[in-house]
Design an enzyme around this catalytic site. Structure first.
Site, PDB file in Angstrom:
ATOM      1  N   GLY A  42       2.910  -3.327  -3.628  1.00  0.00           N
ATOM      2  CA  GLY A  42       1.889  -2.991  -2.665  1.00  0.00           C
ATOM      3  C   GLY A  42       1.517  -4.223  -1.872  1.00  0.00           C
ATOM      4  O   GLY A  42       1.937  -5.343  -2.196  1.00  0.00           O
ATOM      5  N   TYR A  43       0.721  -4.016  -0.842  1.00  0.00           N
ATOM      6  CA  TYR A  43       0.374  -5.091   0.080  1.00  0.00           C
ATOM      7  C   TYR A  43      -1.131  -5.265   0.158  1.00  0.00           C
ATOM      8  O   TYR A  43      -1.877  -4.287   0.217  1.00  0.00           O
ATOM      9  CB  TYR A  43       0.954  -4.782   1.470  1.00  0.00           C
TER      10      TYR A  43
END
Length: 175
Positions: free
Chosen positions: A29-30
């Site tokens: 994820g970011y």
């Protein structure tokens, strides 16, 4: 400075599966999204994506510069698995789940990412090179090159997954 030189291709067919010698499940994820990367009036755009990745039993924090194309700055740091799990809960956009298969062709190791979840149906192959003009053998299962197409970047897939693409985007008839 850590430089990554990488070419990315769509995968056509299943021919790569017989040669795959490793499969690593990944969740990533970011901490920033595409909106943070794009400049808005009166605001400076972020110049790097910040990714958290769990790969098998290992975890990493990764920063990758914004440039489009095959050459970017990349910094990868191992972090405790528990920290990665906590950081994934803070990520914006969706998580990108995939299985990374390693496939050796012509003395080089291709990373074939088979996406899951909202990105299921997308399969891409990446090859890291020592220089932008390095020669490499093209396996027969390698499709169209998408190195310069931002929608195939994992950051973009977290924001707008493959499941939300139009039929024209899925078949590659639009850039």
């Amino acid at each position: 400075m850590a430089i990554e030189i990488e070419r990315k291709f769509l995968v056509s067919g299943e021919g790569w599966r017989a040669a795959a010698h490793t499969a690593v499940p990944m969740a990533q994820g970011y901490l920033n999204d595409l909106a943070a990367m794009d400049a808005m009036p009166g605001r400076v755009a972020m110049k790097a994506s910040v990714r958290v990745r769990i790969a098998g039993g290992e975890a990493y924090l990764n920063l990758k510069s914004r440039e489009l194309g095959h050459t970017r700055q990349e910094f990868d740091y191992p972090i405790p698995l528990a920290d990665a799990r906590d950081l994934l809960a803070l990520c914006v956009g969706g998580l990108v789940d995939k299985v990374r298969h390693h496939v050796e062709v012509g003395g080089r190791v291709w990373e074939v990412d088979e996406f899951l979840g909202d990105n299921a149906g997308l399969v891409v192959a990446e090859l890291e090179l020592e220089s932008a003009d390095a020669a490499f053998e093209r396996p027969d299962w390698l499709g169209r090159e998408v190195t310069d197409s931002a929608r195939y970047y994992n950051l973009a897939l977290a924001t707008r997954p493959f499941a939300r693409w139009s039929p024209a985007e899925r078949d590659g008839s639009t850039v």
